[in-house]
Structures are given as C-alpha cells and as structure tokens.
Design a protein around this motif. Structure first.
Motif, mmCIF file in Angstrom:
data_model
loop_
_atom_site.group_PDB
_atom_site.id
_atom_site.type_symbol
_atom_site.label_atom_id
_atom_site.label_comp_id
_atom_site.label_asym_id
_atom_site.label_seq_id
_atom_site.Cartn_x
_atom_site.Cartn_y
_atom_site.Cartn_z
ATOM 1 N N THR A 144 16.592 -40.052 -6.710
ATOM 2 C CA THR A 144 15.225 -40.515 -7.335
ATOM 3 C C THR A 144 13.988 -40.140 -6.180
ATOM 4 O OG1 THR A 144 14.726 -42.301 -8.724
ATOM 5 C CG2 THR A 144 15.465 -40.701 -9.691
ATOM 6 N N GLY A 145 12.937 -39.838 -5.780
ATOM 7 C CA GLY A 145 12.256 -39.806 -4.914
ATOM 8 C C GLY A 145 11.667 -41.096 -4.308
ATOM 9 N N SER A 146 11.536 -41.961 -5.288
ATOM 10 C CA SER A 146 11.358 -43.640 -4.634
ATOM 11 C C SER A 146 12.625 -43.853 -4.146
ATOM 12 C CB SER A 146 10.707 -44.345 -6.123
ATOM 13 O OG SER A 146 12.030 -44.163 -6.696
ATOM 14 N N GLU A 147 13.873 -43.796 -4.730
ATOM 15 C CA GLU A 147 15.021 -43.945 -4.535
ATOM 16 C C GLU A 147 15.456 -43.612 -3.179
ATOM 17 O OE1 GLU A 147 18.032 -43.173 -7.360
ATOM 18 O OE2 GLU A 147 17.498 -44.973 -8.279
ATOM 19 N N PHE A 148 14.974 -42.069 -2.906
ATOM 20 C CA PHE A 148 15.288 -41.826 -1.578
ATOM 21 C C PHE A 148 14.532 -42.128 -0.742
ATOM 22 C CE2 PHE A 148 14.880 -37.882 1.149
ATOM 23 C CZ PHE A 148 15.858 -37.829 1.593
ATOM 24 N N GLN A 149 13.310 -42.265 -0.921
ATOM 25 C CA GLN A 149 12.219 -43.165 0.158
ATOM 26 C C GLN A 149 12.773 -44.141 0.759
ATOM 27 O OE1 GLN A 149 9.677 -40.904 1.044
ATOM 28 N NE2 GLN A 149 9.132 -42.903 2.614
ATOM 29 N N ARG A 150 13.343 -45.490 -0.282
ATOM 30 C CA ARG A 150 13.463 -46.477 0.506
ATOM 31 C C ARG A 150 14.841 -46.346 0.486
ATOM 32 N NH1 ARG A 150 15.123 -48.489 -4.718
ATOM 33 N NH2 ARG A 150 13.026 -48.395 -5.508
ATOM 34 N N LYS A 151 15.581 -45.153 0.473
ATOM 35 C CA LYS A 151 17.282 -45.476 1.385
ATOM 36 C C LYS A 151 16.031 -45.786 2.855
ATOM 37 C CE LYS A 151 21.331 -43.097 1.516
ATOM 38 N NZ LYS A 151 21.480 -43.384 2.598
ATOM 39 N N LYS A 152 15.245 -44.267 2.859
ATOM 40 C CA LYS A 152 15.155 -43.466 4.053
ATOM 41 C C LYS A 152 14.228 -44.767 4.951
ATOM 42 C CE LYS A 152 12.079 -39.809 5.422
ATOM 43 N NZ LYS A 152 11.049 -38.366 5.556
ATOM 44 N N GLU A 153 13.240 -45.640 3.956
ATOM 45 C CA GLU A 153 12.812 -46.682 5.168
ATOM 46 C C GLU A 153 14.121 -47.295 6.010
ATOM 47 O OE1 GLU A 153 9.571 -47.744 2.437
ATOM 48 O OE2 GLU A 153 8.688 -46.292 2.562
ATOM 49 N N ASP A 154 14.910 -47.866 4.420
ATOM 50 C CA ASP A 154 15.713 -48.539 4.797
ATOM 51 C C ASP A 154 16.525 -48.989 6.113
ATOM 52 O OD1 ASP A 154 15.151 -50.333 2.646
ATOM 53 O OD2 ASP A 154 16.598 -49.724 1.678
#
Length: 66
Positions: free
Chosen positions: A28-38
């Motif tokens: 999802t959008g938030s999961e993708f953003q979190r993965k990108k930041e990690d």
C-alpha cells in the motif's frame, strides 16, 4: 470440438493468472513509503561506514598515492 474450447479457456485463465502475479508491487502507499525510508536509512548508514573506513585508511596510510 468442445475439447479445443476448454483448452483455449484454460490457456487464457493461466495467462491472466501469470500476468496478475507479475504486475506491480503489492504494498500500500504507506507501506511503500515506510520501505523506501528504511532502505534509504540503510544506504545512508552503509555510506557512512564506507566514508569512515576511507578516512581511517587515509589517516593510517600517512602519505599520498601517485
């Protein structure tokens, strides 16, 4: 000729299934953003370690290479 029709339908079904499995990410959008930041944080940490190692080697080397 029923058998041929079944074969065609089965091939079409399998093709759709394979396309669905290949397509895009499932985040999802938030999961993708979190993965990108990690991932970015890991890369920054890795780069910092590499820079520290270079600095340590430079100090330990004592001289310039030609």
């Amino acid at each position: 000729m029923t058998r041929g029709n079944q074969r065609d339908k089965a091939r079409e079904k399998q093709r759709k299934k394979a396309d669905a499995e290949k397509s895009g990410n499932s985040l999802t959008g938030s999961e993708f953003q979190r993965k990108k930041e990690d991932d970015a944080a890991k890369m920054r940490e890795k780069q910092a370690k590499a820079d520290a190692k270079k600095t340590a080697e430079g100090v330990a080397g004592g001289g310039k290479k030609k």
